[in-house]
Write a protein that holds these residues in place. Structure first.
Motif, PDB file in Angstrom:
ATOM      1  N   GLY A   4      83.229  17.477 -34.367  1.00 47.37           N
ATOM      2  CA  GLY A   4      81.883  17.898 -34.737  1.00 47.37           C
ATOM      3  C   GLY A   4      81.081  16.767 -35.343  1.00 47.37           C
ATOM      4  O   GLY A   4      79.885  16.622 -35.074  1.00 47.37           O
ATOM      5  N   ALA A   5      81.727  15.950 -36.166  1.00 46.04           N
ATOM      6  CA  ALA A   5      81.042  14.813 -36.772  1.00 46.04           C
ATOM      7  C   ALA A   5      80.629  13.802 -35.705  1.00 46.04           C
ATOM      8  O   ALA A   5      79.538  13.228 -35.768  1.00 46.04           O
ATOM      9  CB  ALA A   5      81.941  14.145 -37.809  1.00 46.04           C
ATOM     10  N   ILE A   6      81.477  13.612 -34.721  1.00 45.53           N
ATOM     11  CA  ILE A   6      81.129  12.700 -33.620  1.00 45.53           C
ATOM     12  C   ILE A   6      79.948  13.268 -32.842  1.00 45.53           C
ATOM     13  O   ILE A   6      79.018  12.545 -32.477  1.00 45.53           O
ATOM     14  CB  ILE A   6      82.345  12.467 -32.710  1.00 45.53           C
ATOM     15  CG1 ILE A   6      83.428  11.702 -33.469  1.00 45.53           C
ATOM     16  CG2 ILE A   6      81.939  11.706 -31.452  1.00 45.53           C
ATOM     17  CD1 ILE A   6      84.739  11.592 -32.741  1.00 45.53           C
ATOM     18  N   GLY A   7      79.968  14.577 -32.587  1.00 46.31           N
ATOM     19  CA  GLY A   7      78.858  15.220 -31.887  1.00 46.31           C
ATOM     20  C   GLY A   7      77.548  15.093 -32.647  1.00 46.31           C
ATOM     21  O   GLY A   7      76.495  14.828 -32.062  1.00 46.31           O
ATOM     22  N   MET A   8      77.608  15.284 -33.963  1.00 46.32           N
ATOM     23  CA  MET A   8      76.401  15.141 -34.778  1.00 46.32           C
ATOM     24  C   MET A   8      75.876  13.709 -34.729  1.00 46.32           C
ATOM     25  O   MET A   8      74.667  13.491 -34.646  1.00 46.32           O
ATOM     26  CB  MET A   8      76.678  15.552 -36.218  1.00 46.32           C
ATOM     27  CG  MET A   8      76.837  17.018 -36.415  1.00 46.32           C
ATOM     28  SD  MET A   8      77.145  17.377 -38.149  1.00 46.32           S
ATOM     29  CE  MET A   8      77.116  19.145 -38.124  1.00 46.32           C
ATOM     30  N   GLY A   9      76.770  12.758 -34.773  1.00 46.72           N
ATOM     31  CA  GLY A   9      76.348  11.358 -34.684  1.00 46.72           C
ATOM     32  C   GLY A   9      75.689  11.039 -33.355  1.00 46.72           C
ATOM     33  O   GLY A   9      74.673  10.336 -33.293  1.00 46.72           O
ATOM     34  N   ILE A  10      76.241  11.580 -32.285  1.00 48.93           N
ATOM     35  CA  ILE A  10      75.658  11.348 -30.959  1.00 48.93           C
ATOM     36  C   ILE A  10      74.268  11.970 -30.869  1.00 48.93           C
ATOM     37  O   ILE A  10      73.348  11.370 -30.303  1.00 48.93           O
ATOM     38  CB  ILE A  10      76.594  11.893 -29.861  1.00 48.93           C
ATOM     39  CG1 ILE A  10      77.848  11.023 -29.783  1.00 48.93           C
ATOM     40  CG2 ILE A  10      75.888  11.942 -28.515  1.00 48.93           C
ATOM     41  CD1 ILE A  10      78.924  11.575 -28.878  1.00 48.93           C
ATOM     42  N   VAL A  11      74.097  13.159 -31.440  1.00 45.92           N
ATOM     43  CA  VAL A  11      72.780  13.808 -31.429  1.00 45.92           C
ATOM     44  C   VAL A  11      71.759  12.952 -32.173  1.00 45.92           C
ATOM     45  O   VAL A  11      70.643  12.726 -31.684  1.00 45.92           O
ATOM     46  CB  VAL A  11      72.874  15.224 -32.053  1.00 45.92           C
ATOM     47  CG1 VAL A  11      71.491  15.787 -32.339  1.00 45.92           C
ATOM     48  CG2 VAL A  11      73.635  16.154 -31.144  1.00 45.92           C
ATOM     49  N   GLY A  53      62.824  18.281 -32.736  1.00 47.88           N
ATOM     50  CA  GLY A  53      63.206  19.695 -32.743  1.00 47.88           C
ATOM     51  C   GLY A  53      64.487  19.937 -31.972  1.00 47.88           C
ATOM     52  O   GLY A  53      65.353  20.699 -32.404  1.00 47.88           O
ATOM     53  N   ALA A  54      64.619  19.290 -30.814  1.00 47.27           N
ATOM     54  CA  ALA A  54      65.843  19.441 -30.026  1.00 47.27           C
ATOM     55  C   ALA A  54      67.051  18.887 -30.788  1.00 47.27           C
ATOM     56  O   ALA A  54      68.131  19.482 -30.763  1.00 47.27           O
ATOM     57  CB  ALA A  54      65.689  18.739 -28.680  1.00 47.27           C
ATOM     58  N   ALA A  55      66.857  17.768 -31.467  1.00 42.57           N
ATOM     59  CA  ALA A  55      67.949  17.185 -32.262  1.00 42.57           C
ATOM     60  C   ALA A  55      68.324  18.120 -33.412  1.00 42.57           C
ATOM     61  O   ALA A  55      69.510  18.312 -33.717  1.00 42.57           O
ATOM     62  CB  ALA A  55      67.545  15.821 -32.794  1.00 42.57           C
ATOM     63  N   PHE A  56      67.327  18.715 -34.040  1.00 41.94           N
ATOM     64  CA  PHE A  56      67.587  19.640 -35.139  1.00 41.94           C
ATOM     65  C   PHE A  56      68.391  20.847 -34.656  1.00 41.94           C
ATOM     66  O   PHE A  56      69.367  21.245 -35.290  1.00 41.94           O
ATOM     67  CB  PHE A  56      66.259  20.092 -35.752  1.00 41.94           C
ATOM     68  CG  PHE A  56      66.407  21.059 -36.883  1.00 41.94           C
ATOM     69  CD1 PHE A  56      66.925  20.656 -38.094  1.00 41.94           C
ATOM     70  CD2 PHE A  56      66.040  22.388 -36.727  1.00 41.94           C
ATOM     71  CE1 PHE A  56      67.067  21.557 -39.146  1.00 41.94           C
ATOM     72  CE2 PHE A  56      66.180  23.287 -37.755  1.00 41.94           C
ATOM     73  CZ  PHE A  56      66.694  22.872 -38.974  1.00 41.94           C
TER      74      PHE A  56
END
Length: 66
Positions: A4-11, A53-56
C-alpha cells in the motif's frame, strides 16, 4: 514491505509528474502566444485540479484497502 505504501508513492509521483508537465507545457505555450495567456492558464488550472483530484481519490482508495 507494505504494498500500500508503494502504491501511495506511485500515485503521488504520477500526480507530481503530471502537474509538472502541465505547468511546463503551459509556460511554453504562453511564451509562444502571450495574448492567449488567460485561456492557457485557465485550462492549466482545470487540468491540474483534475489530476490532483484523481490522485486524492487514489490515495483514499488505497487507504481504505489497507
Amino acid at each position: 514491505m507494505d504494498l500500500g505504501a508503494i502504491g501511495m508513492g506511485i500515485v503521488i509521483i504520477g500526480a507530481g509528474l503530471g502537474i509538472g508537465r502541465i505547468g511546463g507545457q503551459a509556460v511554453e505555450a504562453i511564451s509562444r502566444q502571450p495574448e492567449a495567456s488567460g485561456n492557457i492558464q485557465t485550462g492549466m488550472l482545470i487540468a491540474a485540479a483534475l489530476i490532483e483530484g484523481a490522485a486524492f481519490f487514489g490515495l483514499i482508495l488505497i487507504a481504505f484497502v489497507l
